[in-house]
Design a protein around this motif. Sequence first.
Motif, PDB file in Angstrom:
ATOM      1  N   UNK A  98      -5.676  -8.815   6.643  1.00  0.00           N
ATOM      2  CA  UNK A  98      -5.567  -8.195   7.891  1.00  0.00           C
ATOM      3  C   UNK A  98      -4.207  -6.908   6.956  1.00  0.00           C
ATOM      4  N   UNK A  99      -3.982  -6.113   8.361  1.00  0.00           N
ATOM      5  CA  UNK A  99      -3.335  -5.388   7.111  1.00  0.00           C
ATOM      6  C   UNK A  99      -2.075  -4.744   8.116  1.00  0.00           C
TER       7      UNK A  99
ATOM      8  N   UNK B  24       0.663  -1.366  -0.005  1.00  0.00           N
ATOM      9  CA  UNK B  24      -0.538   0.041   0.073  1.00  0.00           C
ATOM     10  C   UNK B  24       1.178   1.307   0.070  1.00  0.00           C
ATOM     11  N   UNK B  25       0.679   2.620  -0.865  1.00  0.00           N
ATOM     12  CA  UNK B  25       1.170   4.048  -0.950  1.00  0.00           C
ATOM     13  C   UNK B  25       0.094   4.803  -0.628  1.00  0.00           C
ATOM     14  N   UNK B  26      -0.447   4.046   0.095  1.00  0.00           N
ATOM     15  CA  UNK B  26      -1.011   5.507   0.674  1.00  0.00           C
ATOM     16  C   UNK B  26      -0.455   5.402   2.224  1.00  0.00           C
ATOM     17  N   UNK B  27      -0.375   6.853   2.263  1.00  0.00           N
ATOM     18  CA  UNK B  27      -0.650   7.467   3.714  1.00  0.00           C
ATOM     19  C   UNK B  27      -1.417   8.293   4.335  1.00  0.00           C
ATOM     20  N   UNK B  28      -2.832   7.967   4.233  1.00  0.00           N
ATOM     21  CA  UNK B  28      -3.760   8.801   4.697  1.00  0.00           C
ATOM     22  C   UNK B  28      -4.197   7.707   4.565  1.00  0.00           C
TER      23      UNK B  28
ATOM     24  N   UNK C 156       1.589  -0.227   5.421  1.00  0.00           N
ATOM     25  CA  UNK C 156       1.906  -0.220   3.962  1.00  0.00           C
ATOM     26  C   UNK C 156       1.881  -1.906   3.563  1.00  0.00           C
ATOM     27  N   UNK C 157       1.508  -2.701   3.847  1.00  0.00           N
ATOM     28  CA  UNK C 157       0.992  -4.430   3.479  1.00  0.00           C
ATOM     29  C   UNK C 157       0.120  -4.652   3.464  1.00  0.00           C
ATOM     30  N   UNK C 158      -1.294  -4.765   2.653  1.00  0.00           N
ATOM     31  CA  UNK C 158      -2.574  -5.443   3.279  1.00  0.00           C
ATOM     32  C   UNK C 158      -2.924  -6.775   2.207  1.00  0.00           C
ATOM     33  N   UNK C 159      -2.886  -7.985   3.896  1.00  0.00           N
ATOM     34  CA  UNK C 159      -2.495  -9.180   3.467  1.00  0.00           C
ATOM     35  C   UNK C 159      -4.552  -9.692   2.448  1.00  0.00           C
ATOM     36  N   UNK C 160      -5.209  -9.607   1.382  1.00  0.00           N
ATOM     37  CA  UNK C 160      -5.867 -10.109   0.841  1.00  0.00           C
ATOM     38  C   UNK C 160      -6.367 -11.809   0.409  1.00  0.00           C
ATOM     39  N   UNK C 161      -7.094 -11.994   1.033  1.00  0.00           N
ATOM     40  CA  UNK C 161      -7.063 -13.689  -0.190  1.00  0.00           C
ATOM     41  C   UNK C 161      -8.737 -12.970  -0.938  1.00  0.00           C
TER      42      UNK C 161
ATOM     43  N   UNK D  50      -5.907  -4.296  -8.072  1.00  0.00           N
ATOM     44  CA  UNK D  50      -6.086  -3.700  -7.171  1.00  0.00           C
ATOM     45  C   UNK D  50      -5.302  -2.368  -6.250  1.00  0.00           C
ATOM     46  N   UNK D  51      -4.463  -2.133  -7.157  1.00  0.00           N
ATOM     47  CA  UNK D  51      -3.721  -1.080  -6.919  1.00  0.00           C
ATOM     48  C   UNK D  51      -4.062   0.123  -8.129  1.00  0.00           C
ATOM     49  N   UNK D  52      -4.381  -0.174  -9.702  1.00  0.00           N
ATOM     50  CA  UNK D  52      -5.091   0.596 -10.450  1.00  0.00           C
ATOM     51  C   UNK D  52      -6.722   0.870 -10.784  1.00  0.00           C
TER      52      UNK D  52
END
Length: 165
Positions: free
Chosen positions: A123-124, A98-102, A129-134, A148-150
């Motif tokens: 999980x976050x 994750x590149x978001x800081x807000x 900075x990392x999102x665990x996605x199932x 997800x990023x785009x």
Amino acid sequence: MNRLLPHPAQSLLLLLIWLILMGSFAPGHWLLGGLLAVVIPLACNRLLIEHPHGWKPLKLLRFLGLVIFDILIANFQVARLTLGRIDKLRPAFVEVPIDLDNELAVSVLVSVVSLTPGSLAADLSVDRRTLLVHGLDVPDAQAMIDEIKQRYEAPLKEIFPCSDT
């Protein structure tokens, strides 16, 4: 005024919801609804994330439309997958950087991933900075990360003020 109504829009929404739920616009309902509309935001003020300055509500509406569309499409895809052969599913956990800081933008991203059928934010990381996605069916982990990023993270960077990292 800010101390009595720290979130005036939410207070108004609470009052309107109260009146709709009661099905009456009697003075007593206005009085009790108004009391609740003041007390609930005051009690929950520390739990609420402050709205950032400089966010773009029109882009948020466009993003909301995209999310609703994705949820509708994903419902059909999940139905097709679950009605098919279960042994052909390729479930996987994928770590999405994750590149978001807000803080609000991160919360929205986690919620959107969890709301979309076929995926779940499991999980976050502590540093956010990392999102665990199932994923229910993940033939290509990198493709899932890119999507997800785009589709979600990039618009959230435009909607909420985030510094470039």
